[in-house]
Structure formats: C-alpha cells, structure tokens
Design a protein around this motif. Structure first.
Motif, PDB file in Angstrom:
ATOM      1  N   LYS A 135       0.765  -1.275   0.119  1.00 37.42           N
ATOM      2  CA  LYS A 135       0.182   0.190   0.077  1.00 37.42           C
ATOM      3  C   LYS A 135       0.939   1.333  -0.124  1.00 37.42           C
ATOM      4  O   LYS A 135       1.846   1.284   0.761  1.00 37.42           O
ATOM      5  CB  LYS A 135      -0.987   0.022   1.217  1.00 37.42           C
ATOM      6  CG  LYS A 135      -1.993   1.334   1.272  1.00 37.42           C
ATOM      7  CD  LYS A 135      -2.542   1.273   2.704  1.00 37.42           C
ATOM      8  CE  LYS A 135      -3.648   2.582   2.762  1.00 37.42           C
ATOM      9  NZ  LYS A 135      -2.793   3.791   2.775  1.00 37.42           N
ATOM     10  N   THR A 136       0.509   2.297  -0.899  1.00 38.03           N
ATOM     11  CA  THR A 136       1.193   3.355  -0.751  1.00 38.03           C
ATOM     12  C   THR A 136       0.565   4.408  -0.218  1.00 38.03           C
ATOM     13  O   THR A 136      -0.700   4.388  -0.037  1.00 38.03           O
ATOM     14  CB  THR A 136       1.260   4.006  -2.229  1.00 38.03           C
ATOM     15  OG1 THR A 136       2.281   3.120  -2.978  1.00 38.03           O
ATOM     16  CG2 THR A 136       2.089   5.369  -2.238  1.00 38.03           C
ATOM     17  N   VAL A 137       1.377   5.164   0.776  1.00 37.77           N
ATOM     18  CA  VAL A 137       0.456   6.301   1.698  1.00 37.77           C
ATOM     19  C   VAL A 137       0.368   7.344   0.636  1.00 37.77           C
ATOM     20  O   VAL A 137       1.402   8.119   0.533  1.00 37.77           O
ATOM     21  CB  VAL A 137       1.331   6.624   3.125  1.00 37.77           C
ATOM     22  CG1 VAL A 137       0.506   7.596   3.826  1.00 37.77           C
ATOM     23  CG2 VAL A 137       1.556   5.161   3.775  1.00 37.77           C
ATOM     24  N   ARG A 138      -0.727   7.781   0.312  1.00 39.55           N
ATOM     25  CA  ARG A 138      -1.101   8.643  -0.840  1.00 39.55           C
ATOM     26  C   ARG A 138      -0.638   9.938  -0.652  1.00 39.55           C
ATOM     27  O   ARG A 138      -0.297  10.948  -1.364  1.00 39.55           O
ATOM     28  CB  ARG A 138      -2.548   8.598  -1.140  1.00 39.55           C
ATOM     29  CG  ARG A 138      -2.798   7.294  -1.719  1.00 39.55           C
ATOM     30  CD  ARG A 138      -4.421   7.431  -2.388  1.00 39.55           C
ATOM     31  NE  ARG A 138      -4.781   6.252  -2.788  1.00 39.55           N
ATOM     32  CZ  ARG A 138      -6.018   5.801  -3.388  1.00 39.55           C
ATOM     33  NH1 ARG A 138      -7.037   6.903  -3.177  1.00 39.55           N
ATOM     34  NH2 ARG A 138      -6.300   4.677  -3.749  1.00 39.55           N
ATOM     35  N   GLY A 139      -0.869  10.510   0.806  1.00 38.86           N
ATOM     36  CA  GLY A 139      -0.514  11.812   1.282  1.00 38.86           C
ATOM     37  C   GLY A 139       0.973  11.946   1.030  1.00 38.86           C
ATOM     38  O   GLY A 139       1.544  13.089   1.181  1.00 38.86           O
ATOM     39  N   THR A 140       1.898  11.076   0.953  1.00 40.37           N
ATOM     40  CA  THR A 140       3.540  11.336   0.603  1.00 40.37           C
ATOM     41  C   THR A 140       3.809  11.433  -0.585  1.00 40.37           C
ATOM     42  O   THR A 140       4.812  11.844  -0.908  1.00 40.37           O
ATOM     43  CB  THR A 140       4.162  10.222   1.690  1.00 40.37           C
ATOM     44  OG1 THR A 140       3.627   8.753   0.901  1.00 40.37           O
ATOM     45  CG2 THR A 140       3.632   9.920   2.762  1.00 40.37           C
ATOM     46  N   ARG A 141       2.886  11.272  -1.505  1.00 40.24           N
ATOM     47  CA  ARG A 141       3.372  11.533  -2.883  1.00 40.24           C
ATOM     48  C   ARG A 141       3.642  12.941  -2.955  1.00 40.24           C
ATOM     49  O   ARG A 141       3.072  13.859  -2.665  1.00 40.24           O
ATOM     50  CB  ARG A 141       2.306  10.928  -3.744  1.00 40.24           C
ATOM     51  CG  ARG A 141       2.254   9.346  -3.864  1.00 40.24           C
ATOM     52  CD  ARG A 141       0.988   8.980  -4.671  1.00 40.24           C
ATOM     53  NE  ARG A 141       0.590   7.574  -4.964  1.00 40.24           N
ATOM     54  CZ  ARG A 141      -0.288   7.174  -5.553  1.00 40.24           C
ATOM     55  NH1 ARG A 141      -1.254   7.809  -6.187  1.00 40.24           N
ATOM     56  NH2 ARG A 141      -0.252   5.698  -5.549  1.00 40.24           N
TER      57      ARG A 141
END
Length: 386
Positions: A135-141
């Motif tokens: 899972k990618t933590v979207r807020g860190t993109r």
C-alpha cells in the motif's frame, strides 16, 4: 487509577499480556545524548497509546499526552520535572521531530515481536494462511503523484493481524522486498496468497525453500504460463458455486480446479484454478470477471472449497487493514511526509489494530471509541501494567 489496570491485563488463558515497554526498549535512539530530556521509550509509548485511543495526527498525539493523568505518564516512563514537581509529557514538536528520525525497521520489528508474543502460537485448526500485499500512503506523494511511502505487509487471514511490514523503495517493486518481509516469519507449513505481481519464479522458489505453499493469480503479462493455463479443458470440469447477497448486490462465484499438466514447468505447481465472478446490482447493472490461478498445493491438501476461500480471503487485507487505516485514521489524507514519520505512523496504526483484535474487538470503530473514553484502556491493550 492504577488498581484498575493490573487485574485486566491478562489474556483468555489468564496469562499476562506481553508488555510493549519491553519491546520498544530495543529501538535505538537516533538523537545525540546531549540535551535529551525525554526518553525514546516514553515518546514511542505515548504515541502508541494515543494512536490506540484514536489519535490520527501528531497534533492529536500531543493533545492526548498533554491531557494524560500523572499515573498514566508514570507507567509510560515520562520523566519527572523537579521544577514543577510533576511528570511533564514531551510536547508535540518534540515527539514529531523524534518520530521523523527513528529507525522505521526497528519500530516495525518491535511491533512484530510484540504481536507474536501477545498472539502466542496460532490455532492448530488448519494451515496458517498469510496475505502479502502493498500500500502506498497517498499523502506522501509529490505534487505530480510520483514517489510516496510504499509499505509491504504480511497479514494473517484467520485473525486479521498484521504479522510484519517492510518499506519498499520507490525505485524497486514489491518483489524485491518480499524476502525481507518473509524473513521475519516462520513460514513452515504456511500458505501465502498475493497479487499477480508476485507470481514469478524467484518469489515462489523462495517460498518453497522456506517450507511454505502458495495460492497465486496468473495474469496475461505472464504470457507463456497464462496461455498454458487458459488452454486447459475447463469446459470439462465441474464447478463449485457459491452465492452471496448483500450491500445492494447478488454475487455468484464459481471455481474449477485441474491438476497441472507436465508441460507446465512453473516451480512447485500442482494445481490450476479458474475463478469466475458474476455480480448483479440492485440497479440492474451486471459485471463479470474471470481469474486464472496456480497453487503448489495438491488435491489432497486443498480442494475447490479451500482454494475459493483463500483466494477470496486474500482481499481481507484491503478491507480489514488498508481500508480501515484510510477510513478510521484518514491515513491517505495525512500530510505527514518528513523522514520516517509516515512509516512510523502507519506502523503505530497497525499496532493499534492488532491490539484491538487481540483484545476481542471485531468492530474496530467501536473499539477505538471504547478505548478513547479512558486513559487506562490503551495501556491495557498494549499490556502496560504497574
């Protein structure tokens, strides 16, 4: 207040719950010794307790710590301030800066070993089935959608516990980190489920070497293997059918299973399966999909019913972990980006979910509300006792 903690920090067998303090004490402190007022252990315990009480951000963690009673702060190892004559919790900025620098691998290792100690030996009823997914933590993109903190997780089908987690570098894919994830677990006799990304020779060879079996989907980008499985005589095989209704839809699933022919040389492959899914929504909309798959389990070890259960159960990692962290903790909306903080916060959320489930909470939202109403309850969940 302290007398309310001791009697309840036990498991169903009457044994004391593993104390989180013993495990986080092994996390190395990244700070210089000069000027340090608050121990790393107390900061980690404050953050873990606050997240177990529902805190979603560093601000919320700081507020929980500031409001915590003196007896709770004492159990969490918070220093006594001789000038004020009382224990004084670190402020939000101190905790944020520290958690941005702490070793994420060490924090995950502490949580993994605590979970294993708290969980004890798994039930002997059937094999241990573990889902592996990222899972990618979207807020860190970044602003252009690139980058981001990506975490690969091992998740147990039967008790919905996060068993281990590793960070995946944005320059590589999950398959390069699967070995590091699985190194943390005893996989003898276990069954691994994953998405089609992991249906490669290197991964399945590693699983077989560790004494594990696999149940994996096969997609068209695996050209030769997919073509070989697709060419099998599926029309001659009886199908096992299940029907479910709910959430405004009716779902019919079928599964067919065949032994692997000799010309399929995929490592350890014993059976192929075809899963078809037909969904009719109350609106009248209909959808259909089909998935081919492969497993190292023989027909004596797993028939259509078991394979259907495990292929469907794999997606519990999305519903019971990723979705829960997103909805209850608003993880993807978090703006925490600096250093190791995004990973550490995700790890603390995993810890909170594990602790709630180990305590018997089947409804996580209800469990978080229950825990938030009393400062002693997060400590009870984490085995922190006088």
């Amino acid at each position: 207040m302290l007398d309310r903690l001791a009697p309840v920090v036990v498991d169903a067998a009457g044994d004391r719950v593993a104390d989180l303090r013993e495990f986080v004490a092994k996390v190395p402190d990244p700070r210089r010794r000069r000027g340090v007022r608050h121990s790393l252990v107390s900061i980690l315990l404050l953050a873990a307790s606050a997240v177990a009480a529902g805190a979603r951000s560093f601000t919320a963690i700081g507020e929980w710590a500031a409001d915590a009673p003196q007896q709770v702060l004492a159990l969490l190892g918070v220093r006594h301030d001789p000038r004020q004559g009382r224990r004084r919790a670190p402020d939000e900025a101190t905790m944020r800066r520290t958690l941005q620098r702490v070793d994420g691998d060490a924090v995950d290792a502490a949580i993994t070993t605590w979970t294993q100690a708290r969980r004890g030996r798994p039930s002997p009823d059937g094999p241990v089935v573990i889902a592996m997914d990222g899972k990618t933590v979207r807020g860190t993109r970044g602003p252009d959608g690139s980058g981001g903190v990506h975490l690969l997780t091992a998740f147990c089908h039967s008790d919905s516990l996060v068993l281990a987690q590793v960070l995946v570098d944005t320059k590589v894919n999950e398959t390069k980190r699967s070995a590091a994830l699985l190194d943390q677990l005893d996989l003898t006799g276990a069954i691994i489920t994953a998405d089609a990304m992991h249906t490669i020779r290197a991964t399945v060879t590693d699983l077989l070497r560790r004494g594990a079996d696999y149940v994996l989907p096969v997609k068209q980008n695996q050209h030769l293997l997919y073509a070989q499985l697709d060419a099998l005589p599926w029309h001659d095989v009886p199908a096992l059918t299940t029907v479910d209704t709910g959430h405004g839809r009716r779902e019919r699933r079928t599964i067919q299973v065949l032994p692997i022919p000799e010309d399929v040389t995929f490592p350890g492959a014993a059976q192929a399966f075809l899963v078809e899914r037909y969904v009719t929504h109350n609106t009248g909309k209909r959808t259909a999909m089909a998935v081919l798959g492969i497993t190292s389990l023989t027909n004596d070890q797993a028939g259509p019913a078991e394979l259907a259960t495990w292929t469907r159960g794999h997606w519990d990692i999305e519903n019971k972990l990723h979705w829960t962290r997103d909805v209850l903790y608003t993880e993807d909306a978090s703006r925490v980006r600096t250093g190791t903080a995004p990973r550490v916060m995700a790890s603390l959320r995993n810890l909170a979910l594990n602790a709630l489930r180990l305590a018997g909470h089947t409804r996580i939202a209800t469990g978080l509300r229950h825990t938030s109403r009393d400062f002693t309850r997060p400590l009870t969940l984490l085995g922190i006792h006088p």
